[in-house]
Structure formats: structure tokens, C-alpha cells
Design a protein around this motif. Structure first.
Motif, PDB file in Angstrom:
ATOM      1  N   GLU A 123       0.833  -1.200   0.000  1.00  0.00           N
ATOM      2  CA  GLU A 123       0.000   0.000   0.000  1.00  0.00           C
ATOM      3  C   GLU A 123       0.871   1.255   0.000  1.00  0.00           C
ATOM      4  N   GLY A 124       1.898   1.250   0.830  1.00  0.00           N
ATOM      5  CA  GLY A 124       2.792   2.400   0.872  1.00  0.00           C
ATOM      6  C   GLY A 124       3.508   2.629  -0.437  1.00  0.00           C
ATOM      7  N   TYR A 125       3.893   1.532  -1.105  1.00  0.00           N
ATOM      8  CA  TYR A 125       4.588   1.662  -2.386  1.00  0.00           C
ATOM      9  C   TYR A 125       3.697   2.298  -3.436  1.00  0.00           C
ATOM     10  N   PHE A 126       2.477   1.831  -3.543  1.00  0.00           N
ATOM     11  CA  PHE A 126       1.590   2.364  -4.580  1.00  0.00           C
ATOM     12  C   PHE A 126       1.030   3.738  -4.227  1.00  0.00           C
ATOM     13  N   ASN A 127       1.030   4.091  -2.940  1.00  0.00           N
ATOM     14  CA  ASN A 127       0.597   5.436  -2.550  1.00  0.00           C
ATOM     15  C   ASN A 127       1.667   6.484  -2.812  1.00  0.00           C
ATOM     16  N   ASN A 128       2.902   6.015  -2.952  1.00  0.00           N
ATOM     17  CA  ASN A 128       4.030   6.938  -3.126  1.00  0.00           C
ATOM     18  C   ASN A 128       4.243   7.211  -4.609  1.00  0.00           C
TER      19      ASN A 128
END
Length: 632
Positions: free
Chosen positions: A253-258
Motif C-alpha cells: 500500500e505504501g509503495y503504490f501510494n508513493n
């Protein structure tokens, strides 16, 4: 001004005062003594000459001859005979002659001697008086020579005192330097201990600082143990110590939110086939040992950043794209088939491995679904062990790696580099600094770090990008006194000492006020692997006024030995943990991380903040700053 310099100044001033006062007192005493002797000589000689003249016939010619003979001896500057009325009967005087002494000395210590006066009798009647002044030039020359000898003696004694003082100060300097180094280390949040010096006052000071360090270390050890327990309880698989499924989901989730990814990642799904049969064959204990060996082998593979256990037999692996996804899949599987064989009767390990580049995906759900589908396809086609998803290059104008390297070099040489700024906000809403993310213009298109760094890493060209970014950032900081920037430093830069000197030399070309508005950030995983290099480099950066921080921090913080000796200024907690702050488990872990950091007086910054609603919750946990898509 240093204490040693102050001591030297004090010693020099005391010596000069002592020797100067002694010198002038001796010189004036000598002058007064000679003046007194000359005065007595004038009186005695005048009395003797008057007695002689009183007994002579008062023939003027005879008197003049006698006075001339006396004057010609050279000991007198003036001899005069006066009558009763005070008129000069005859006089002999010597014109002023140059004296072999400096003018300032003559004007300062010149003799002023009163003439000797005696009465001359003619029987019972008074004939006149005689005045006599002795020559003072000889005495002045003698006084100058005595003064020079005295000054030379004082100079030799002063040099001896200086040598002795230097030896004594060197004995004081060693423990004093140790105390200064200890104090500077405490000021830089490096809690070290020092040997107790023999000097009583310094010993008391060192004992107090060592006691402070001991207390901080005890608190750190307690915080680390609590953090480690929380981590093992809530975030790690109890058997293999790999991360659990919740952490994997949060990381994705953090990767795709960044939107500003430093580089593209490859992900893999590793499945142990027939785990139940292996358990029956080896037993539970041996099976657990084999699973730990499996996880450790994957973790040690070059480029792997994360291993997470999704369920009993599936493991999720994240890697930097140091090579193509297919190449890494084949190489990793080959190493696992070599090191993780169950017995000598098998040529391959009971494993299946599928992988893809995250650049081909757009969400966590899509990534896991695609990996599951690929794994089903491999399972249905034995003896196939692996499969990778072929996807187009993220920027296919330059598909050849050599062309990429040439384009990157040309962009740097032409200064087609620009940092894109993202704010890091304090609790009070003010700006802590702005993260400067790489932008490079290739073929008239601005490309992000994620599109460039993978190619640069293959040719070990990331340190040149770091140097170019730093040079551009220093130019911006020099032009704007209100700007504060933070730059990410690559692993190649951290591990290459020659690049350290290059960057430090570049930083020395700008005023310290510019360096004080610059922060350099290093990945937590790099610091763990290269801690000694980091401590040396960070210490040199701190001496120039540059702030130093760790980014993507989280569960590996306990693996850093002597965290209190790093001398860092802040921690940026990985978005994979921050995104789950609302769960009780993640909240406890974050609270432990924040408490550990605050024990060392470090700022704690949350990465990957997505929405405005998260700001208050993260502030309540104790974060000092926030950054991410939700921070405007």
C-alpha cells in the motif's frame, strides 16, 4: 577560543609581566646606582681639586694648566672655575659625542647628574668655586650592555619556561582533549564513555558524563528489548522471523501510494511445495530449521529488501531491480536449489518461484492476484519451477542499457538535473525541510528517480547522480536563505570512501550557514550493513554543519549496534508501519520507536501520510514531523 590557547596566553602574559617588571626594576636600579656613584665622584673630585687649588699660588695661567691637565684625562664633561661673584674665570667643556646605544634607550634612561661644587680658598679669604661634571657616556654604554645581557638572560629563561610549560600543558592536553571529545560527542547525541583522567577536576567531569552515558544506554537497552518483543509478537513470523502478511500488505500500500518512488522494485512469490509432506518426513523441528534456512538464504541474496511469510508455505519477496526480473528469478532459484536441498537424492529444492516488476502493477490487490495466478500456472506444469511476467520498459525510448548510461551522463554534463521538492511538516505546521527528489531531463522529457536509478545502479553510476544533485542543491540553498533541503544518499555513495571526500570537498566550498540548512538521508538497511563507514562519514558531515538522518526506518532499528554512537538528527519511519497506525499492534510499535528515538533526542518523522485525517492521529502518537501525499 580553546582552553589550551587561553592557558598559553595566560602563561605568556604572566611571564611577560614577571620578566618585564624584573627587567625594568633591574635597569632602573642599575641606573640609580650608577647615577649615585657619578654624583659622589663629582663631589669628591671637585673637593679634591678645590683643595689643591687652595694650596697653589693664585696665578691664573698655572691654574688653567692644572685644570686643563685634569680635563684631558677624559673623565670629565665640564670643569669650570668661578670667582666670588659667580663669573666664570676659566672653563673646559666637551662637546656632545654619539653614544653607542639606541635613542629610545638614551631618552628613557639618560643620566641627569648634578655637578660637584667646592669652594677654593686664598688663605683665609674665599677665592672662588669650582664646578665639575663627570663624563656620563661611559656609564650609559655600560648600562646599555648590562641591559642587553639582562634581556638575553630573561629570553633564555623565558624559552626554558616555554618548553617546560609546553610539556606540562601537553600532559594536561591529553585528558582535556578526551573530555572535549566526550562533550562534543554528547552534543552530537553520541553517548560514549571515556577513561577517567588523573586530574581531579577533569576526573569528576568525566565520571559525571560516563554516568549520564550509562543511564542513557540502560534506557536504550530497555526500550530496545520492549520494541523487539513487540516486533516479534505483532509483526514477525514466530518460526522464520520473516515479516508477516499484514506487513506485506502495508508495504505494498505504501509503495503504490508513493508517487515519488526512488526506483522500481521486483516482487516474487515463493511457495514451498508439499509442506505437509516435508513436515511428516523431517519432523516439525527439522522443518522449522529448514524454513529458517530458506528465509535466511533469500534475505542474504543481493538486492533483497523484504521477505514476508504470507501463510504456511508462501513467502513474498521484494527486491531492488539490480537486474531484470527474469534474470533475478533464475539466479535466486538456482541458489535456493543449491543451498536448500532436502537430501542428496533430489537435484532441486521443493520450491516454486514467480516474479514481476511492480511497474507493471497499479495496486496491492492486482499484484497479489497476478502472482497467485502465475503460481497456479507453474504448479500445473511440472517440472516448471519459475515464471516471470514480461512487461514493457517504463521508458522504452532507450531500451538499451548502454544508451541509458550515455544519456544519463550527457544530462549531468549539460546540467539538465532538477530536484522536485516535497514538504516535511512539523507538529506546529511549520516546514522542517523539503525532500529533494531527482528529476533528469532525457530527450526533452523530465524523468523521475524511479525511471533512472535502476539503470544507473547497473553501471554503478548512482554516486555521480548524488554529486550532481548535491551540487544543484547547494546552489539553490545559496540563492535562497529560507530554503532547507534533504537529499537521499545512495548505497554506492555510502560504501565508496573516495566519494565521501568528493562530497565533503564540495560542501567545504560553501559557507557553513548553507550547510546548516542541508540534510543528508541514508537508508536504514544500508547503515546496518556499513555502520563503521556511516559513522565516519556522518561525523565529517556533522563537523561541517550538515544534518544527518535515517529514512525508511522500522523494525531493523534494533539491528544497529550502538545506535547512540551514530550522531544522527532524525528518523523517518517507513510508510509500511505508519499506514497501520490505527491498529493496536502497529500503534504500540510506533510508540516504542518514538520513545526510543526521543530518548536520544532525535526527531521522529512519519513517511507515507496519505490523508489529512491521519495527521492528528499521528501527532497524538508522538511524531515530530510528517511527510507524504497528504502533506501539502
Amino acid at each position: 577560543m580553546s582552553l589550551i590557547k587561553q592557558l598559553w596566553i595566560a602563561i605568556i602574559v604572566i611571564v611577560l609581566l614577571a620578566f618585564g617588571s624584573s627587567f625594568f626594576i633591574s635597569a632602573y636600579q642599575t641606573k640609580n646606582y650608577l647615577a649615585e656613584q657619578l654624583q659622589v665622584k663629582n663631589i669628591d673630585n671637585a673637593t679634591g681639586m678645590a683643595l689643591t687649588l687652595s694650596q697653589m699660588e693664585k696665578d691664573l695661567t698655572t691654574i688653567e694648566l692644572m685644570l686643563a691637565a685634569q680635563f684631558d684625562t677624559g673623565y670629565y664633561r665640564r670643569i669650570a672655575l668661578k670667582d666670588v661673584a659667580g663669573n666664570i674665570v676659566t672653563e673646559f667643556s666637551l662637546t656632545a659625542q654619539p653614544v653607542n646605544a639606541p635613542d629610545w634607550f638614551i631618552s628613557l634612561l639618560n643620566f641627569e647628574i648634578k655637578p660637584g661644587i667646592a669652594q677654593v680658598q686664598d688663605g683665609w679669604q674665599r677665592f672662588g668655586s669650582i664646578e665639575l661634571e663627570s663624563q656620563t657616556d661611559y656609564s650609559l654604554v655600560a648600562l646599555w650592555q648590562i641591559t642587553k645581557d639582562l634581556a638575553l638572560g630573561f629570553l633564555i629563561i623565558a624559552m626554558g619556561c616555554g618548553i617546560t610549560g609546553s610539556i606540562l600543558l601537553n600532559r594536561v592536553r591529553r585528558p582535556l582533549n578526551q573530555v572535549v571529545y566526550h562533550a562534543e560527542a554528547l552534543g552530537n547525541r553520541q553517548f560514549i564513555t571515556s577513561d577517567e583522567p588523573a586530574t581531579f577536576e577533569l576526573k569528576r567531569l568525566v565520571v559525571a558524563m560516563n554516568r549520564l552515558t550509562g543511564r542513557v544506554r540502560l534506557m536504550l537497552e530497555q526500550e530496545r528489548k520492549q520494541l523487539d518483543q513487540l516486533q516479534r509478537q505483532y509483526e514477525l513470523d514466530p518460526v522464520t522471523s520473516a515479516f508477516n502478511r499484514a506487513y506485506c500488505a502495508s508495504w505494498l500500500e505504501g509503495y503504490f501510494n508513493n508517487s515519488e518512488r526512488s526506483e522500481i522494485k521486483s516482487v516474487f512469490l515463493l511457495r514451498v511445495t508439499n509442506l505437509q509432506g516435508i513436515n511428516l518426513q523431517l519432523g516439525r523441528s527439522e522443518t522449522d530449521n529448514w524454513l529458517r534456512l530458506l528465509v535466511n538464504t533469500v534475505q542474504q541474496y543481493h538486492g533483497v529488501r523484504l521477505v514476508s511469510r504470507l501463510n504456511g508455505s508462501d513467502f513474498f519477496v521484494v527486491s531492488d531491480q539490480v537486474t531484470t526480473t527474469s534474470s533475478m528469478c533464475e539466479q535466486l532459484l538456482g541458489q535456493l536449489n543449491t543451498e536448500c536441498l532436502l537430501d542428496s537424492n533430489h537435484t532441486t529444492a521443493p520450491l516454486l518461484l514467480v516474479g514481476l516488476s511492480l511497474d507493471a502493477m497499479s495496486s496491492r490487490q492486482q499484484t497479489l492476484s497476478q502472482l497467485d495466478a502465475m503460481l497456479v500456472e507453474v504448479e500445473s506444469a511440472p517440472p516448471l519451477q519459475s515464471k516471470t511476467l514480461q512487461q514493457p520498459q517504463p521508458y522504452d525510448t532507450l531500451a538499451d542499457a548502454t544508451a541509458w548510461l550515455k544519456a544519463i551522463k550527457q544530462a549531468i554534463d549539460a546540467d539538465r538535473i532538477m530536484p522536485k521538492l516535497y514538504p516535511v511538516q512539523r507538529r506546529d505546521g511549520s516546514l522542517l525541510h523539503q525532500e529533494a527528489m531527482l528529476r533528469l531531463n532525457i530527450n526533452d522529457e523530465w524523468l523521475s528517480a524511479g525511471q533512472i536509478l535502476g539503470w544507473a545502479r547497473r553501471y554503478q553510476f548512482t554516486s555521480q547522480l548524488d554529486s550532481a544533485m548535491l551540487n544543484r542543491a547547494l546552489g539553490q540553498l545559496s540563492a535562497d536563505n529560507s530554503l532547507q533541503l534533504a537529499l537521499n544518499i545512495s548505497d554506492q555513495t555510502l560504501t565508496t570512501v573516495a566519494v565521501h571526500y568528493q562530497l565533503l570537498t564540495l560542501l567545504q566550498t560553501v559557507p557553513k550557514s548553507v550547510c546548516q540548512r542541508l540534510s543528508l538521508e541514508f537508508d536504514e538497511r544500508l547503515v546496518i550493513k556499513h555502520q563503521l563507514l556511516f559513522i565516519s562519514f556522518a561525523s565529517a558531515l556533522k563537523a561541517l554543519g550538515v544534518s544527518v538522518g535515517l529514512q525508511k526506518c522500522g523494525y531493523a532499528i534494533n539491528d544497529i549496534q550502538d545506535l547512540e554512537k551514530l550522531g544522527i538528527d532524525y528518523l523517518k519511519i517507513d510508510a509500511a508501519i505508519v499506514l497501520r497506525y490505527q491498529t493496536s499492534e502497529a500503534a504500540k510499535l510506533l510508540a516504542g520507536l518514538i520513545k526510543l528515538a526521543h530518548t536520544l533526542s532525535l526527531l521522529v518523522i512519519a513517511e507515507g501520510v496519505v490523508s489529512v485525517e491521519d495527521i492528528n492521529g499521528l501527532h497524538q502518537l508522538g511524531f515530530d514531523g510528517l511527510t507524504g501525499p497528504g502533506i501539502a
